[in-house]
Scaffold this active site. Structure first.
Site, short mmCIF file in Angstrom:
data_model
loop_
_atom_site.label_atom_id
_atom_site.label_comp_id
_atom_site.label_asym_id
_atom_site.label_seq_id
_atom_site.Cartn_x
_atom_site.Cartn_y
_atom_site.Cartn_z
N ASP A 1 0.69 -1.30 -0.04
CA ASP A 1 -0.17 -0.05 -0.12
C ASP A 1 0.89 1.14 -0.04
O ASP A 1 1.89 1.42 0.66
CB ASP A 1 -1.03 0.00 1.21
CG ASP A 1 -2.17 0.79 1.24
OD1 ASP A 1 -1.68 2.02 0.81
OD2 ASP A 1 -3.19 0.43 1.33
N SER B 1 -7.74 14.50 -13.21
CA SER B 1 -9.07 14.28 -13.94
C SER B 1 -9.60 15.40 -14.29
O SER B 1 -9.53 16.46 -13.72
CB SER B 1 -9.68 13.54 -13.04
OG SER B 1 -11.12 13.40 -13.56
N TYR C 1 -14.64 11.98 -4.53
CA TYR C 1 -13.58 11.51 -5.53
C TYR C 1 -12.93 12.65 -6.34
O TYR C 1 -11.64 12.62 -6.32
CB TYR C 1 -14.22 10.61 -6.58
CG TYR C 1 -13.33 10.43 -7.76
CD1 TYR C 1 -12.03 9.69 -7.58
CD2 TYR C 1 -13.77 11.12 -8.92
CE1 TYR C 1 -11.30 9.55 -9.01
CE2 TYR C 1 -12.81 10.77 -10.19
CZ TYR C 1 -11.82 10.13 -9.94
OH TYR C 1 -10.92 10.16 -11.25
N LYS D 1 -8.98 14.73 -6.10
CA LYS D 1 -8.08 15.22 -7.06
C LYS D 1 -7.82 16.44 -7.28
O LYS D 1 -6.62 16.96 -7.22
CB LYS D 1 -8.95 14.82 -8.51
CG LYS D 1 -8.97 13.32 -8.83
CD LYS D 1 -7.70 12.47 -9.08
CE LYS D 1 -7.76 10.85 -9.28
NZ LYS D 1 -6.59 10.21 -9.19
N1 UFG Z 1 -24.08 7.28 -19.20
C1 UFG Z 1 -24.85 6.78 -19.56
N2 UFG Z 1 -25.43 5.50 -19.19
C2 UFG Z 1 -24.26 4.65 -18.03
C3 UFG Z 1 -23.22 5.27 -17.89
C4 UFG Z 1 -23.05 6.71 -18.38
O1 UFG Z 1 -25.97 7.22 -20.19
O2 UFG Z 1 -24.80 3.50 -17.93
C5 UFG Z 1 -23.47 8.70 -19.80
C6 UFG Z 1 -23.25 9.64 -18.57
O3 UFG Z 1 -24.57 10.06 -18.30
C7 UFG Z 1 -22.34 10.58 -19.29
C8 UFG Z 1 -21.65 9.63 -20.21
O4 UFG Z 1 -22.14 8.49 -20.39
O5 UFG Z 1 -23.06 11.46 -20.29
C9 UFG Z 1 -20.17 9.26 -19.74
O6 UFG Z 1 -20.16 8.73 -18.35
P1 UFG Z 1 -19.23 8.02 -17.59
O7 UFG Z 1 -19.71 7.52 -16.46
O8 UFG Z 1 -18.58 6.92 -18.34
O9 UFG Z 1 -18.34 9.13 -17.45
P2 UFG Z 1 -18.15 10.46 -16.60
O10 UFG Z 1 -17.94 11.46 -17.59
O11 UFG Z 1 -19.43 10.66 -15.86
O12 UFG Z 1 -16.92 10.37 -15.53
C10 UFG Z 1 -15.58 9.93 -16.15
C11 UFG Z 1 -14.94 8.96 -15.24
C12 UFG Z 1 -14.59 9.94 -13.63
C13 UFG Z 1 -13.98 11.25 -14.30
C14 UFG Z 1 -14.60 12.01 -15.21
C15 UFG Z 1 -14.03 13.16 -15.70
O13 UFG Z 1 -15.72 8.18 -14.61
O14 UFG Z 1 -13.77 9.21 -13.21
O15 UFG Z 1 -14.94 11.48 -16.41
O16 UFG Z 1 -14.52 14.03 -16.52
F1 UFG Z 1 -13.72 11.96 -12.99
#
Ligand code: UFG
Length: 340
Positions: free
Chosen positions: A64, A130, A155, A159
Site C-alpha cells: 500500500d 481528472s 472523488y 483530485k
Molecule cells: N452514461 C449513461 N449510461 C450509463 C453510464 C453513463 O448514459 O450507464 C452517460 C453519462 O450520463 C455521461 C456519459 O455516459 O453522459 C459518460 O459517463 P461515464 O460514467 O462513462 O463518465 P463520466 O464523464 O461521468 O466520468 C468520467 C470518469 C470520472 C472522471 C470524469 C471526468 O468516470 O472518473 O470522467 O470528466 F472524473
C-alpha cells in the site's frame, strides 16, 4: 535508474507500463520499471500480461502506498528517479457514500509518497488527475486555464486537493518537477486483448456498461438524460483510447526530465461524442445491436465535457491518434477475452 508506477497494475497504470517499456526498448534505454500496487482493484496476473506484451518483466511490489515502511524499503531497494502516481480510489458513486475512506486513502497515499520521495531526493512526479476538476464549469472546451470552481463528488475533490498539495510542494522545492495530467474519458484496451479495465460489479461508466450489454451480461443500457443542451440531447464527453493516454504519460515524463516547476495538461482528444454517438459507433464497429432506454439524468452529470488539446500538443508534443471506431473495437475485444 528506475521509474515507479504506483497503482501500476490498474487500468491506466498497466497500459502506461507497456508504453514506457516499449519506448525504452525503442530508444535503447536501460531504465527499470517498478510497479507498486496493493491489488485492491487489480489482479497480480496483470504483471504477467505486461511481461507477455513487452517481453520484459517489470519489478512488482505488492504494498500500500500509504504504508510508510513498505515505501521506505521500496525506495531503498530501487534507485527511483521519477514516479507516476496512479494509486487511488476512483469510483465516483462510492465516494459519495464513503467520503472519509476516499479522502483518507487518496490523500494519505499521496502524502506518504511525497515524504518518501523527499527523503530519497526523488524530484519528478507525474500525477493522475481528472477532468472532474472542471465539472462545475460550463465553458467547453475546457482549457488548463479554465478556473476550477469545485467538484460534484468526494472523488473529484480528492483530485482537486491533491493538485493543490502538489502545486504547493513544487513551489516550496524549486528543483522539483511535477506534472498534473487531467484525463478525460479513457476507454478501449490494449489491442492485444491482454490488458484492459475490469470494473467491480455493475459498471458506472458508459463503455464497460455497453460492452457488458453486448456480451449479454446486462439486458440494456440506460441512457441518463436526453434533454441536455447538446446536439442529440444526451451527454457529451471526450473519449480517449487508453493506449493514447498511456503515451501521454511517456511524453509527460520526458517533459518532467527537462523542466522544473508544476505544469498541468489535459489529456483528451478535443472531440466530444454524445452517449448515442457512442452506442451507434459501437454497433457499427462491432456489428452488435445495443438495446437502450432513456432514463432520468444521473445526479452530478454535466451536459458537455471535452478538452482543449493545444497545450499538450505544443509542450508535450503529444496528441491522441486512435479514433472512435478503434476505441469501440478494442473495448469489445477486451470484453470478449474476459467473458469467455
Ligand atoms: N452514461 C449513461 N449510461 C450509463 C453510464 C453513463 O448514459 O450507464 C452517460 C453519462 O450520463 C455521461 C456519459 O455516459 O453522459 C459518460 O459517463 P461515464 O460514467 O462513462 O463518465 P463520466 O464523464 O461521468 O466520468 C468520467 C470518469 C470520472 C472522471 C470524469 C471526468 O468516470 O472518473 O470522467 O470528466 F472524473
Amino acid at each position: 535508474m528506475a521509474v515507479l508506477l504506483t497503482g501500476g497494475a490498474g487500468f491506466i497504470g498497466s497500459h502506461t507500463a507497456v508504453a514506457l517499456m516499449e519506448t525504452w526498448k525503442q530508444r535503447g534505454k536501460k531504465e527499470q520499471l517498478v510497479i507498486v500496487d496493493n491489488l485492491y482493484n487489480a489482479q497480480a496476473e496483470v504483471i504477467d500480461r505486461i511481461t507477455a506484451i513487452t517481453g520484459t518483466r517489470p519489478a512488482f511490489v505488492q504494498a500500500d502506498v500509504a504504508d510508510r515502511d513498505a515505501m521506505e524499503t521500496l525506495f531503498n531497494t530501487y534507485e527511483i528517479t521519477a514516479v507516476i502516481h496512479f494509486a487511488g480510489y476512483k469510483a465516483v458513486g462510492e465516494s459519495v457514500s464513503k467520503p472519509v475512506a476516499y479522502y483518507r486513502n487518496n490523500l494519505d497515499t499521496t502524502l506518504t509518497l511525497l515524504e518518501t520521495m523527499a527523503r530519497h531526493g526523488c524530484k519528478q512526479l507525474i500525477f493522475s488527475s481528472s477532468a472532474t476538476v472542471y465539472s462545475v464549469g460550463d465553458k467547453v472546451p475546457f482549457t488548463e486555464e479554465t478556473k476550477e470552481l469545485g467538484c460534484t463528488n468526494p472523488y473529484g475533490w480528492t483530485k482537486y486537493m491533491i493538485e493543490q498539495i502538489l502545486r504547493d510542494t513544487a513551489a516550496a522545492h524549486p528543483d522539483m518537477s511535477v506534472v498534473l495530467l487531467r484525463y478525460f474519458n479513457p476507454i478501449g484496451a490494449h489491442p492485444s486483448g491482454l490488458i484492459g479495465e475490469r470494473p467491480n460489479g455493475i459498471p458506472n461508466n458508459l463503455m464497460p456498461y455497453i460492452t457488458q450489454v453486448a456480451a449479454g451480461i446486462r439486458p440494456k443500457l440506460s441512457v441518463f438524460g436526453n434533454d441536455y443542451p447538446t446536439p442529440d440531447g444526451t451527454g457529451v464527453r471526450d473519449y480517449i483510447h487508453v493506449v493514447d493516454l498511456a503515451k501521454g504519460h511517456v511524453a509527460a515524463l520526458d517533459y518532467a526530465e527537462g523542466h522544473t516547476g508544476c505544469e498541468v495538461f489535459n489529456l483528451g482528444t478535443g472531440v466530444g461524442y454524445s452517449v448515442l454517438d457512442i452506442v451507434h459507433a459501437f454497433e457499427q464497429a462491432n456489428g452488435i445491436h445495443i438495446p437502450y432506454e432513456i432514463a432520468p439524468r444521473r445526479p452530478g452529470d454535466i451536459a458537455s465535457c471535452y478538452a482543449a488539446t493545444d497545450k499538450a500538443k505544443k509542450l508535450l508534443g503529444w496528441q491522441a491518434e486512435y479514433n472512435l471506431a478503434d476505441m469501440c473495437r478494442d473495448s469489445w475485444n477486451w470484453q470478449k477475452s474476459i467473458s469467455e
